[in-house]
Scaffold this active site. Structure first.
Site, PDB file in Angstrom:
ATOM      1  N   ARG A   1      -7.871 -20.060 -26.361  1.00  0.00           N
ATOM      2  CA  ARG A   1      -8.294 -19.150 -27.304  1.00  0.00           C
ATOM      3  C   ARG A   1      -7.464 -18.265 -26.513  1.00  0.00           C
ATOM      4  O   ARG A   1      -7.313 -16.614 -27.296  1.00  0.00           O
ATOM      5  CB  ARG A   1      -9.794 -18.612 -27.434  1.00  0.00           C
ATOM      6  CG  ARG A   1      -9.978 -19.107 -28.530  1.00  0.00           C
ATOM      7  CD  ARG A   1     -11.127 -18.788 -28.419  1.00  0.00           C
ATOM      8  NE  ARG A   1     -12.519 -18.388 -29.667  1.00  0.00           N
ATOM      9  CZ  ARG A   1     -12.974 -19.157 -30.071  1.00  0.00           C
ATOM     10  NH1 ARG A   1     -12.572 -20.813 -30.796  1.00  0.00           N
ATOM     11  NH2 ARG A   1     -13.838 -19.142 -31.670  1.00  0.00           N
TER      12      ARG A   1
ATOM     13  N   ARG B   1     -25.087 -19.817 -38.965  1.00  0.00           N
ATOM     14  CA  ARG B   1     -24.828 -20.034 -37.971  1.00  0.00           C
ATOM     15  C   ARG B   1     -25.113 -18.079 -37.191  1.00  0.00           C
ATOM     16  O   ARG B   1     -25.161 -17.916 -37.640  1.00  0.00           O
ATOM     17  CB  ARG B   1     -23.703 -20.222 -37.154  1.00  0.00           C
ATOM     18  CG  ARG B   1     -23.394 -21.414 -36.681  1.00  0.00           C
ATOM     19  CD  ARG B   1     -21.566 -21.888 -36.339  1.00  0.00           C
ATOM     20  NE  ARG B   1     -20.841 -20.697 -35.110  1.00  0.00           N
ATOM     21  CZ  ARG B   1     -19.752 -21.044 -35.668  1.00  0.00           C
ATOM     22  NH1 ARG B   1     -19.035 -22.119 -36.423  1.00  0.00           N
ATOM     23  NH2 ARG B   1     -18.551 -20.326 -35.280  1.00  0.00           N
TER      24      ARG B   1
ATOM     25  N   LYS C   1     -10.593 -24.603 -38.880  1.00  0.00           N
ATOM     26  CA  LYS C   1      -9.932 -25.402 -38.675  1.00  0.00           C
ATOM     27  C   LYS C   1     -11.189 -26.480 -38.215  1.00  0.00           C
ATOM     28  O   LYS C   1     -11.032 -27.758 -38.318  1.00  0.00           O
ATOM     29  CB  LYS C   1     -10.224 -24.365 -37.232  1.00  0.00           C
ATOM     30  CG  LYS C   1      -9.413 -23.550 -36.954  1.00  0.00           C
ATOM     31  CD  LYS C   1      -8.905 -22.200 -35.422  1.00  0.00           C
ATOM     32  CE  LYS C   1     -10.908 -21.756 -34.733  1.00  0.00           C
ATOM     33  NZ  LYS C   1     -10.985 -20.724 -35.983  1.00  0.00           N
TER      34      LYS C   1
ATOM     35  N   ARG D   1     -15.849 -10.866 -34.182  1.00  0.00           N
ATOM     36  CA  ARG D   1     -15.456 -12.012 -33.491  1.00  0.00           C
ATOM     37  C   ARG D   1     -14.089 -11.549 -33.969  1.00  0.00           C
ATOM     38  O   ARG D   1     -12.595 -12.287 -33.625  1.00  0.00           O
ATOM     39  CB  ARG D   1     -15.938 -13.806 -34.610  1.00  0.00           C
ATOM     40  CG  ARG D   1     -16.807 -13.791 -34.061  1.00  0.00           C
ATOM     41  CD  ARG D   1     -17.883 -14.712 -33.985  1.00  0.00           C
ATOM     42  NE  ARG D   1     -17.244 -15.457 -35.235  1.00  0.00           N
ATOM     43  CZ  ARG D   1     -17.644 -16.851 -35.987  1.00  0.00           C
ATOM     44  NH1 ARG D   1     -19.421 -16.282 -36.304  1.00  0.00           N
ATOM     45  NH2 ARG D   1     -17.015 -17.660 -36.193  1.00  0.00           N
TER      46      ARG D   1
ATOM     47  N   ARG E   1     -21.437 -20.332 -44.727  1.00  0.00           N
ATOM     48  CA  ARG E   1     -21.329 -20.998 -44.387  1.00  0.00           C
ATOM     49  C   ARG E   1     -22.436 -22.115 -44.076  1.00  0.00           C
ATOM     50  O   ARG E   1     -23.365 -21.142 -43.667  1.00  0.00           O
ATOM     51  CB  ARG E   1     -20.729 -20.884 -43.000  1.00  0.00           C
ATOM     52  CG  ARG E   1     -20.661 -22.882 -42.022  1.00  0.00           C
ATOM     53  CD  ARG E   1     -19.680 -22.413 -40.861  1.00  0.00           C
ATOM     54  NE  ARG E   1     -19.280 -21.551 -40.007  1.00  0.00           N
ATOM     55  CZ  ARG E   1     -18.739 -21.083 -38.923  1.00  0.00           C
ATOM     56  NH1 ARG E   1     -17.228 -21.921 -38.982  1.00  0.00           N
ATOM     57  NH2 ARG E   1     -18.411 -20.076 -38.458  1.00  0.00           N
TER      58      ARG E   1
END
Ligand code: AP5
Length: 255
Positions: free
Chosen positions: A120, A192, A41, A203, A159
């Protein structure tokens, strides 16, 4: 070095104002980007922002930005939010809705918006609808990205992000020009905290339970545009633009 769109008003809140003010663009420009953690996203929001002139409004970025505040500068709600986030759990609806409502000027921005990570839950979607209605605005579309879980996990594990300008890279699929250094601002790239395996599992579960039902919610409102998130970011971006242009053309011819 490329410069990224100024998002001061969103990231800092309060009286911060972005420079320069964006110009309005033709087409769909008030969008929600929906999809599981790691689906891309943020990556697509960056590409869409550059093309459409609309600003990327990521609730996750605002919470991560709050980490750099001293404990005395953080409200109790933000301190609690950072702990939820570290564990991979969703932050309570009330905290998130208050944060967005405080930045309602960004929803009114003539350049439009790309909401990334909000709403969300169905309760957040209803709060957004109410906020938009009170400001005489409406959503143009909700782009919903889909990808199998094993590929999501690989994207999250590789990431790297820039704490300065929030740019997103991947060690294999989207490496920076210089290893560990942001292409845009020269910042040192980091992993992160919630990209650790134990947080990723939490998550994913939160996504399935609370966020996945939003696809049906927006399908019922005829706003949902499903987009397959397989392939290179540029291919997904072109797929997204094609889908948005198709919806825009259909909306125009229905008038
Ligand atoms: P948030 O920051 O919103 O995280 P998220 O939704 O979990 O999504 P991510 O940022 O992890 O993934 P993304 O889809 O943006 O993927 P990206 O483009 O980075 O939220 C974090 C936390 O904050 C939540 O867990 C919660 O605690 C809290 N929070 C935030 N908003 C909330 C809300 N509204 N309510 C409650 N709590 C909230 O891509 C991932 C990686 O893949 C990158 O390395 C990228 O380079 C790479 N990649 C991207 N596209 C491709 C591709 N096509 N091919 C190969 N690699 C790719």
């Amino acid at each position: 070095m490329e410069t990224k769109r100024d998002r001061k008003a969103w990231l800092k809140g309060g009286t911060a104002v972005c420079e320069p003010a964006p110009e309005p663009v033709e087409g769909l420009r008030r969008l929600v980007l929906l999809g599981a953690p790691g689906v891309g996203k943020g990556t697509q929001a960056e590409l869409l922002a550059a093309k459409l002139g609309a600003c990327q409004l990521s609730t996750g970025d605002v919470f991560r930005g709050a980490k750099s505040l001293s404990p005395g500068e953080r409200s109790p709600a933000i301190t609690a939010a950072l702990e939820y986030m570290r564990r991979g759990e969703l932050v309570p609806d009330e905290t998130v809705v208050d944060l967005v409502a405080e930045r309602v000027g960004c929803l009114r921005c003539p350049g439009g918006f790309l909401l990334d990570g909000f709403p969300r839950t169905v309760a957040q979607a209803e709060a957004l609808e109410d906020l938009l209605k009170r400001n005489n605005l409406k959503l143009d579309a909700v782009v919903s990205y889909d990808l199998p879980t094993d590929k999501l996990v690989a994207r999250l594990a590789g990431r790297r992000t820039c704490p300065g300008c929030k740019a997103v890279f991947h060690i294999q699929t989207r490496p920076p020009k210089v290893q560990g250094v942001c292409d845009h601002c020269g910042g040192v790239l980091c992993q992160r905290e919630d990209d650790r395996p134990e947080s990723i599992r939490v998550r994913m579960a939160a996504y399935e339970k609370s966020t996945a039902p939003l696809a049906q919610y927006y399908r019922n409102k005829r706003l949902l545009i499903p987009v397959l998130a397989e392939g290179a970011p540029e291919a997904i971006f072109q797929r997204t633009l094609k889908a948005l242009n198709g919806k825009h053309a259909a909306a125009k011819s229905a008038k």
